[in-house]
Write a protein that holds these residues in place. Structure first.
Motif, PDB file in Angstrom:
ATOM      1  N   GLU A 255     103.394  26.086 -58.178  1.00  0.00           N
ATOM      2  CA  GLU A 255     103.555  24.629 -58.205  1.00  0.00           C
ATOM      3  C   GLU A 255     102.405  23.957 -57.446  1.00  0.00           C
ATOM      4  N   LEU A 256     102.021  24.546 -56.326  1.00  0.00           N
ATOM      5  CA  LEU A 256     100.903  24.018 -55.549  1.00  0.00           C
ATOM      6  C   LEU A 256      99.607  24.113 -56.353  1.00  0.00           C
ATOM      7  N   HIS A 257      99.431  25.219 -57.047  1.00  0.00           N
ATOM      8  CA  HIS A 257      98.248  25.425 -57.887  1.00  0.00           C
ATOM      9  C   HIS A 257      98.174  24.354 -58.980  1.00  0.00           C
ATOM     10  N   VAL A 258      99.282  24.090 -59.649  1.00  0.00           N
ATOM     11  CA  VAL A 258      99.324  23.094 -60.718  1.00  0.00           C
ATOM     12  C   VAL A 258      99.020  21.711 -60.153  1.00  0.00           C
ATOM     13  N   GLU A 259      99.590  21.390 -58.990  1.00  0.00           N
ATOM     14  CA  GLU A 259      99.356  20.091 -58.361  1.00  0.00           C
ATOM     15  C   GLU A 259      97.885  19.917 -57.983  1.00  0.00           C
ATOM     16  N   ILE A 260      97.289  20.971 -57.463  1.00  0.00           N
ATOM     17  CA  ILE A 260      95.867  20.919 -57.093  1.00  0.00           C
ATOM     18  C   ILE A 260      95.002  20.731 -58.335  1.00  0.00           C
ATOM     19  N   CYS A 261      95.320  21.440 -59.418  1.00  0.00           N
ATOM     20  CA  CYS A 261      94.544  21.312 -60.664  1.00  0.00           C
ATOM     21  C   CYS A 261      94.628  19.893 -61.220  1.00  0.00           C
ATOM     22  N   GLU A 262      95.813  19.294 -61.183  1.00  0.00           N
ATOM     23  CA  GLU A 262      95.972  17.929 -61.687  1.00  0.00           C
ATOM     24  C   GLU A 262      95.182  16.935 -60.835  1.00  0.00           C
ATOM     25  N   THR A 263      95.233  17.115 -59.522  1.00  0.00           N
ATOM     26  CA  THR A 263      94.504  16.221 -58.621  1.00  0.00           C
ATOM     27  C   THR A 263      93.000  16.361 -58.844  1.00  0.00           C
ATOM     28  N   LEU A 264      92.529  17.590 -58.973  1.00  0.00           N
ATOM     29  CA  LEU A 264      91.099  17.816 -59.234  1.00  0.00           C
ATOM     30  C   LEU A 264      90.677  17.192 -60.555  1.00  0.00           C
ATOM     31  N   ALA A 265      91.475  17.367 -61.583  1.00  0.00           N
ATOM     32  CA  ALA A 265      91.130  16.820 -62.894  1.00  0.00           C
ATOM     33  C   ALA A 265      91.039  15.297 -62.846  1.00  0.00           C
ATOM     34  N   SER A 266      91.969  14.638 -62.167  1.00  0.00           N
ATOM     35  CA  SER A 266      91.932  13.179 -62.115  1.00  0.00           C
ATOM     36  C   SER A 266      90.732  12.698 -61.297  1.00  0.00           C
ATOM     37  N   ARG A 267      90.435  13.352 -60.186  1.00  0.00           N
ATOM     38  CA  ARG A 267      89.292  12.940 -59.372  1.00  0.00           C
ATOM     39  C   ARG A 267      87.972  13.189 -60.097  1.00  0.00           C
ATOM     40  N   MET A 268      87.884  14.318 -60.800  1.00  0.00           N
ATOM     41  CA  MET A 268      86.656  14.615 -61.548  1.00  0.00           C
ATOM     42  C   MET A 268      86.484  13.611 -62.693  1.00  0.00           C
ATOM     43  N   GLY A 269      87.561  13.211 -63.343  1.00  0.00           N
ATOM     44  CA  GLY A 269      87.482  12.210 -64.405  1.00  0.00           C
ATOM     45  C   GLY A 269      87.003  10.877 -63.868  1.00  0.00           C
ATOM     46  N   ALA A 270      87.521  10.475 -62.697  1.00  0.00           N
ATOM     47  CA  ALA A 270      87.099   9.205 -62.098  1.00  0.00           C
ATOM     48  C   ALA A 270      85.612   9.265 -61.729  1.00  0.00           C
ATOM     49  N   GLU A 271      85.178  10.370 -61.165  1.00  0.00           N
ATOM     50  CA  GLU A 271      83.761  10.521 -60.790  1.00  0.00           C
ATOM     51  C   GLU A 271      82.871  10.507 -62.031  1.00  0.00           C
ATOM     52  N   LYS A 272      83.354  11.131 -63.101  1.00  0.00           N
ATOM     53  CA  LYS A 272      82.592  11.152 -64.351  1.00  0.00           C
ATOM     54  C   LYS A 272      82.434   9.735 -64.900  1.00  0.00           C
ATOM     55  N   ASN A 273      83.492   8.941 -64.847  1.00  0.00           N
ATOM     56  CA  ASN A 273      83.410   7.559 -65.327  1.00  0.00           C
ATOM     57  C   ASN A 273      82.409   6.745 -64.521  1.00  0.00           C
ATOM     58  N   VAL A 274      82.392   6.950 -63.206  1.00  0.00           N
ATOM     59  CA  VAL A 274      81.440   6.233 -62.358  1.00  0.00           C
ATOM     60  C   VAL A 274      80.010   6.620 -62.734  1.00  0.00           C
ATOM     61  N   LEU A 275      79.767   7.908 -62.901  1.00  0.00           N
ATOM     62  CA  LEU A 275      78.418   8.371 -63.244  1.00  0.00           C
ATOM     63  C   LEU A 275      77.980   7.894 -64.620  1.00  0.00           C
ATOM     64  N   GLU A 276      78.898   7.892 -65.592  1.00  0.00           N
ATOM     65  CA  GLU A 276      78.548   7.405 -66.931  1.00  0.00           C
ATOM     66  C   GLU A 276      78.222   5.916 -66.901  1.00  0.00           C
ATOM     67  N   GLY A 277      78.935   5.152 -66.075  1.00  0.00           N
ATOM     68  CA  GLY A 277      78.633   3.732 -65.940  1.00  0.00           C
ATOM     69  C   GLY A 277      77.246   3.505 -65.364  1.00  0.00           C
ATOM     70  N   ARG A 278      76.879   4.293 -64.364  1.00  0.00           N
ATOM     71  CA  ARG A 278      75.538   4.178 -63.782  1.00  0.00           C
ATOM     72  C   ARG A 278      74.468   4.568 -64.790  1.00  0.00           C
ATOM     73  N   LEU A 279      74.757   5.586 -65.591  1.00  0.00           N
ATOM     74  CA  LEU A 279      73.803   6.016 -66.610  1.00  0.00           C
ATOM     75  C   LEU A 279      73.615   4.939 -67.675  1.00  0.00           C
ATOM     76  N   LYS A 280      74.693   4.270 -68.048  1.00  0.00           N
ATOM     77  CA  LYS A 280      74.588   3.173 -69.023  1.00  0.00           C
ATOM     78  C   LYS A 280      73.708   2.054 -68.480  1.00  0.00           C
ATOM     79  N   GLN A 281      73.860   1.746 -67.192  1.00  0.00           N
ATOM     80  CA  GLN A 281      73.041   0.704 -66.586  1.00  0.00           C
ATOM     81  C   GLN A 281      71.568   1.078 -66.631  1.00  0.00           C
ATOM     82  N   LEU A 282      71.275   2.334 -66.373  1.00  0.00           N
ATOM     83  CA  LEU A 282      69.876   2.777 -66.397  1.00  0.00           C
ATOM     84  C   LEU A 282      69.300   2.745 -67.804  1.00  0.00           C
ATOM     85  N   ASN A 283      70.090   3.126 -68.795  1.00  0.00           N
ATOM     86  CA  ASN A 283      69.612   3.177 -70.180  1.00  0.00           C
ATOM     87  C   ASN A 283      69.566   1.810 -70.845  1.00  0.00           C
TER      88      ASN A 283
END
Length: 108
Positions: free
Chosen positions: A16-44
């Motif tokens: 259960e702890l493993h599943v919770e950690i995976c979900e938290t990592l996935a959501s944080r990585m998705g948020a970070e990816k969105n931030v980086l894609e937004g910065r890339l759009k600004q540059l392009n």
């Protein structure tokens, strides 16, 4: 959480702890990816005028006028740059000199 606490946990609790950690990592990585894609759009999305000023094109070269002319076919000329044309090579092999083909400049 300390290692001793993890070792004392039951297998189901660890999973259960493993599943919770995976979900938290996935959501944080998705948020970070969105931030980086937004910065890339600004540059392009910068205007093409900005991009052209930073990347210089090929510099303009002056027009080079022909200096040599084929006496048999006056439309064939050579400016003296690059490889010698075939007609000039053939004439030079037959014993003629480069000065025989020089175009006479009009006196000003």
């Amino acid at each position: 959480m300390k290692r001793t606490e993890l070792e004392g946990m039951a297998l189901d609790d660890l999973w259960e702890l493993h599943v919770e950690i995976c979900e938290t990592l996935a959501s944080r990585m998705g948020a970070e990816k969105n931030v980086l894609e937004g910065r890339l759009k600004q540059l392009n999305s910068k205007s093409p005028a900005d991009q052209q000023t930073r990347t210089p094109g090929r510099r303009p070269y002056p027009t080079v006028f022909p200096k040599f002319q084929n006496p048999n076919d006056p439309s064939q000329t050579w400016a003296g740059r690059g490889k010698q044309p075939r007609w000039l090579k053939e004439q030079l092999k037959s014993g003629r000199r480069m000065s025989d083909f020089r175009i006479q400049q009009a006196a000003e």
